[in-house]
Design a protein around this motif. Structure first.
Motif, short mmCIF file in Angstrom:
data_model
loop_
_atom_site.label_atom_id
_atom_site.label_comp_id
_atom_site.label_asym_id
_atom_site.label_seq_id
_atom_site.Cartn_x
_atom_site.Cartn_y
_atom_site.Cartn_z
N GLU A 207 51.32 -0.28 17.99
CA GLU A 207 51.39 0.82 18.46
C GLU A 207 50.56 0.67 19.91
N VAL A 208 50.89 -0.59 20.41
CA VAL A 208 50.00 -0.90 21.69
C VAL A 208 50.68 0.20 23.09
N TYR A 209 51.92 0.74 22.58
CA TYR A 209 52.51 1.49 23.67
C TYR A 209 52.66 2.76 23.26
N HIS A 210 51.79 3.50 22.51
CA HIS A 210 51.95 4.66 21.78
C HIS A 210 51.55 5.67 22.71
N LEU A 237 43.80 -2.15 25.10
CA LEU A 237 43.66 -1.36 26.50
C LEU A 237 44.66 -1.94 27.25
N SER A 238 45.52 -2.93 26.96
CA SER A 238 46.54 -3.57 27.92
C SER A 238 47.53 -2.60 28.54
N LYS A 239 48.25 -1.92 27.82
CA LYS A 239 49.30 -0.93 28.26
C LYS A 239 48.67 0.52 28.42
N ASN A 240 48.42 0.88 27.14
CA ASN A 240 47.85 2.48 27.24
C ASN A 240 46.71 2.78 28.28
N PRO A 244 45.38 -5.02 31.23
CA PRO A 244 45.94 -6.22 30.18
C PRO A 244 45.08 -7.67 30.28
N GLY A 245 44.46 -7.62 31.60
CA GLY A 245 43.78 -8.78 31.91
C GLY A 245 42.44 -8.90 31.53
N TRP A 246 41.83 -7.74 30.67
CA TRP A 246 40.59 -7.67 30.07
C TRP A 246 40.66 -7.98 28.74
N ARG A 247 41.55 -8.20 28.17
CA ARG A 247 41.77 -8.96 26.83
C ARG A 247 40.73 -8.34 25.84
N VAL A 248 41.09 -6.93 25.60
CA VAL A 248 40.21 -6.09 24.77
C VAL A 248 41.32 -5.26 23.93
N GLY A 249 41.48 -5.67 22.48
CA GLY A 249 42.30 -4.91 21.83
C GLY A 249 41.87 -4.68 20.47
N ALA A 283 34.01 -0.36 28.14
CA ALA A 283 34.89 0.75 28.93
C ALA A 283 35.69 1.18 27.46
N VAL A 284 35.70 0.95 26.19
CA VAL A 284 36.54 1.36 25.41
C VAL A 284 36.29 2.95 25.22
N ALA A 285 35.01 3.18 24.84
CA ALA A 285 34.44 4.62 24.76
C ALA A 285 34.94 5.63 25.85
N PRO A 286 34.59 5.04 26.96
CA PRO A 286 35.04 6.10 28.07
C PRO A 286 36.42 6.05 28.23
N ALA A 287 37.06 4.92 27.86
CA ALA A 287 38.65 5.25 28.21
C ALA A 287 39.46 6.09 27.03
N LEU A 288 38.94 6.01 25.66
CA LEU A 288 39.50 6.78 24.55
C LEU A 288 38.73 8.23 24.88
#
Ligand SMILES: Cc1ncc(COP(=O)(O)O)c(C=O)c1O
Length: 408
Positions: A207-210, A237-240, A244-249, A283-288
């Motif tokens: 669901e990388v584009y959800h 983090l790549s699409k939503n 993409p270059g940070w390589r965090v999923g 950056a994941v928590a601030p992003a979400l």
């Protein structure tokens, strides 16, 4: 023969999206500028991640957080992922989240932990080639289930059921789909899950584009899993989040109690590859936790680009496409008269050499080469796209005309 042969397992490891760029580089070496519509990288077309994410990553580095992360990822990020998933109705917990180097690595870890040579994986066709590549690498077998272009690229549960054997282990569902841009309805998802349930399959919900939805509503697969079906949801983090270059999923497990040994095996594999990059995990928590409005300008731009793509492609004689409901891809089709006018790859390469526009042939995603499908990435701005489709229209008319004469 060289003494230094690569392993046979690399032979079928293909990734058309990048493999075809080699041809574009030859065109560029001859002094022409190519317009690349082959790769789904928003950064190439003027998009950037939200500032709050950049600040969080930069701050982590400045604060000296430059070491290894825990192999499953930092707690703050995993907690934020579990919380956000729970809000969307996905049952998971912080212990059932593993942060990876993109969703790509999540797939690699799950497949490697689960599959023996000869095991079978159900993948959508057309579909994102990563799954075929990993399956091939492991000596497992990909079984393609069709998405029907005449039904807005929807899959059919009865066909899926007919493909199952005692060796079938995994069902991959990509929603919204790359390369078709299709969004599956709740009913479709339920019918696919029912097949998985009947045959004790593990479900991979890519669901990388959800968040990139134009029409309709995205239903997270895991919300339909009940208590009896293991689902891995894969995001990044790549699409939503446009990074993409940070390589965090990450992967989140729903009903992890059913797959305790597999979860332990995945964690074991994760340990040996150390971790995914630490700083952007901050950056994941601030992003979400961002306000959903952060995507509004991006979606407005993408919608306009989708609409012009749909309009222009369907106005070209001998060409058509369906309207994608999500992601940033269109699977278009050129009429090659069942192959009498060549294959999809020949068409794409001729277009590249003649008009310096690069698409990816549909057979790179699993369609039949003579069906004439090719994938367009509609990330460039409207002005660039107008120019591209003008070139495609000119080229297609002369290509078909010349070949039709030869065929006659
Ligand atoms: C359907 C799908 N899944 C996974 C990925 C890989 O994503 P990531 O950058 O998170 O590895 C892509 C990238 O294009 C994709 O299209």
């Amino acid at each position: 023969m060289s003494y230094y042969q690569p392993a046979a397992r690399t032979q079928n490891y293909k990734y058309a999206i990048r493999n075809i760029a080699v041809e574009a580089q030859k065109v560029e070496a001859a002094g022409r500028k190519v317009t690349y519509l082959n790769i789904g990288d928003p950064i190439l077309y003027g998009f950037q991640p939200p500032q709050v994410m950049i600040d969080a990553t930069a701050k982590a580095m400045r604060d000296g957080l430059n070491g290894y992360a825990p192999s499953v990822g930092i707690l703050a990020a995993r907690q934020a992922i579990a919380d956000e998933a729970n809000v969307r109705g996905i049952r998971t917990s912080v212990d059932d989240v593993i942060i990876t180097s993109g969703a790509s690595e999540a797939a690699d870890l799950i497949f490697t932990a689960l599959l023996e040579a000869g095991d079978e994986v159900l993948v959508p066709s057309p579909g994102y080639p990563l799954y075929s590549a990993i399956t091939a690498k492991l000596g497992a077998v990909e079984i393609k289930y069709r998405q029907n272009p005449k039904d807005d690229w929807q899959p059919d549960a009865d066909e899926l059921r007919s493909l199952i054997t005692p060796r079938t282990k995994l069902l991959v569902i990509i929603n919204p789909n790359n390369p078709t841009g299709a969004l599956y309805s709740k009913e479709t998802l339920e019918s696919l899950l029912q097949v998985a349930r009947e045959h004790h399959l593990i479900v991979i919900a890519d669901e990388v584009y959800h968040k990139l939805i134009y029409d309709g509503v995205h239903v997270p697969m895991a919300t339909l899993a009940g208590n009896d079906l293991p689902v891995f949801t894969m995001e990044s983090l790549s699409k939503n989040y446009l990074a993409p270059g940070w390589r965090v999923g990450w992967m989140t497990m729903t009903n992890a109690h059913l797959i305790a040994d597999l979860k332990a095996a995945i964690r074991k594999l994760a340990d040996a590859r150390l971790c995914s990059p630490l700083a952007p995990q901050h950056a994941v928590a601030p992003a979400l936790q961002m306000n959903a409005g952060y995507l509004a300008p991006t979606m407005q731009r993408l919608r306009d680009q989708r609409d012009i793509t749909f309009e222009k492609i369907n106005s070209i004689q001998g060409m058509n496409c369906t309207k994608p409901q999500g992601a940033f891809y269109v699977m278009a089709q050129v009429d090659l008269q069942q192959g009498e006018l060549g294959t999809d790859e020949e068409f794409v390469l001729a277009l590249l050499r003649e008009k310096a526009v690069l698409f990816v042939h549909g057979s790179g995603f699993g369609t039949v080469a003579t069906d004439g499908f090719f994938r367009i990435v509609f990330l460039p701005d409207v002005e660039t796209l107008r120019d591209v489709y003008g070139r495609v229209a000119d080229f297609t008319a002369s290509y078909r005309e010349a070949r039709l004469v030869t065929v006659k």
